[in-house]
Design a protein around this motif. Structure first.
Motif, PDB file in Angstrom:
ATOM      1  N   ARG A 173      -4.281   8.313  -3.892  1.00  0.00           N
ATOM      2  CA  ARG A 173      -3.347   7.587  -4.780  1.00  0.00           C
ATOM      3  C   ARG A 173      -3.563   6.074  -4.702  1.00  0.00           C
ATOM      4  NH1 ARG A 173       0.227  11.659  -2.989  1.00  0.00           N
ATOM      5  NH2 ARG A 173       0.517  13.105  -4.716  1.00  0.00           N
ATOM      6  N   ASN A 174      -3.417   5.427  -5.835  1.00  0.00           N
ATOM      7  CA  ASN A 174      -3.463   3.964  -5.824  1.00  0.00           C
ATOM      8  C   ASN A 174      -2.067   3.418  -5.522  1.00  0.00           C
ATOM      9  OD1 ASN A 174      -1.973   4.069  -8.192  1.00  0.00           O
ATOM     10  ND2 ASN A 174      -3.703   3.579  -9.528  1.00  0.00           N
ATOM     11  N   ASP A 175      -1.910   2.089  -5.620  1.00  0.00           N
ATOM     12  CA  ASP A 175      -0.632   1.458  -5.252  1.00  0.00           C
ATOM     13  C   ASP A 175       0.532   1.954  -6.112  1.00  0.00           C
ATOM     14  OD1 ASP A 175      -2.017   0.104  -3.371  1.00  0.00           O
ATOM     15  OD2 ASP A 175      -2.179  -1.768  -4.512  1.00  0.00           O
ATOM     16  N   GLU A 176       0.212   2.405  -7.335  1.00  0.00           N
ATOM     17  CA  GLU A 176       1.282   2.898  -8.224  1.00  0.00           C
ATOM     18  C   GLU A 176       1.537   4.393  -8.026  1.00  0.00           C
ATOM     19  OE1 GLU A 176      -1.239   0.788 -10.057  1.00  0.00           O
ATOM     20  OE2 GLU A 176       0.077  -0.771  -9.282  1.00  0.00           O
TER      21      GLU A 176
END
Ligand SMILES: [Zn+2]
Length: 299
Positions: A278-281
């Protein structure tokens, strides 16, 4: 010649099946025009790779077109250890073709405009997988030898299926984009069960005759946009008692990627690995290698 045709003539982005009943031979003709452009448009490949992928997509349609049924699938995968082309994948399902290539751009640039198959792949192998509708999946693996992918596919049929097969593929870059086309013809003296035979016989008089005629096809004829696929079959085999052609199958660029498809794959990973994707979002980003579509999965 008594030609039986059930449809109008077809010129491009189509697959034509035909049989020569008295010779126990069957054939396929394929020409890719706009469909090839669509596949290539998803990538920014250099010329040697577009040439290779054009040939591979034609081969996928020629071989996939041997299967019956909407759910039947054919996949060809060329793979190497340490080669400039690391992976080439194409598949065919219900008239839809797709493909992509993973290669070392820096090393490729040093090869010049027309690299040989050996220069591209080094020591590699070709895996061909048929998944018939409602039937048993079967796969054959052959070394990536000879001077073309088509030659390796011929080897697959003689070694893995014991079916004498001749394949010719041509590809060129024209003023209006790339065009690729091919012919496959094979001898099935025992009918469709031919692949169960233990020994391949390359010197059967019927096969020698058919292979001799088919071998006269030129790259120019295969690629001539004014020559229909039916006209090619008639031109090659007009002296035969009967050539039966089937309604042509329109070909399309197809990809089966979807958010649901990738979500199902990611769901198989343990939670901590999913978290790492997962990315930061909180989104997992996935790109489809075949069509370059991007998916942002919030799962
Ligand atoms: Zn895709």
């Amino acid at each position: 010649m008594n030609a039986t045709s059930a449809s109008a003539e077809t010129f491009a982005d189509a697959l034509l099946g035909f049989t020569i009943p008295a010779r126990h031979a069957r054939g396929r003709l394929v020409r890719l025009d706009k469909v090839l452009e669509e596949v290539l448009a998803a990538h920014a490949y250099p010329a040697p790779i577009t040439h290779l992928l054009g040939e591979a997509l034609v081969l996928a349609a020629l071989m996939g077109g041997l299967l019956k049924g909407e759910r039947a699938q054919m996949t060809m995968q060329a793979q190497t250890e340490g080669g400039i082309v690391r992976l080439l994948v194409c598949d065919y399902r219900a008239g839809a073709v797709r493909g992509y290539c993973d290669f070392d751009a820096e090393r490729l640039a040093g090869l010049g405009a027309n690299p040989t198959l050996a220069a591209l792949f080094g020591e590699g192998y070709l895996a061909i997988t048929f998944e018939p509708e409602g039937g048993r999946r079967y796969q054959g693996i052959v070394p990536l030898e000879g001077d073309s992918l088509a030659a390796a596919c011929e080897t697959y049929f003689s070694q893995s299926e014991q079916v004498p097969t001749l394949i010719r593929v041509a590809s060129r870059a024209g003023a209006e984009g790339r065009l690729a086309a091919g012919l496959l013809i094979q001898h099935l003296p025992d009918g469709e069960e031919g692949r169960e035979r233990l020994h391949v016989r390359m010197d059967h008089p019927d096969w020698e005759h058919v292979a001799l005629l088919a071998g006269t096809i030129s790259h120019e004829e295969l690629l001539d946009p004014a020559l229909s696929l039916e006209a090619i079959a008639w031109r090659l085999f007009h002296e035969e008692a009967e050539v039966r052609t089937y309604p042509a199958v329109p070909l399309s660029r197809g990809c089966r990627c979807s958010s649901a498809h990738y979500a199902a794959i990611i769901a198989r990973f343990p939670p901590e690995q999913q978290a790492a994707m997962r990315n930061d979002e909180g989104i997992i980003a996935v790109d489809c290698a075949f069509c370059s579509r991007s998916f942002a999965l919030a799962i």
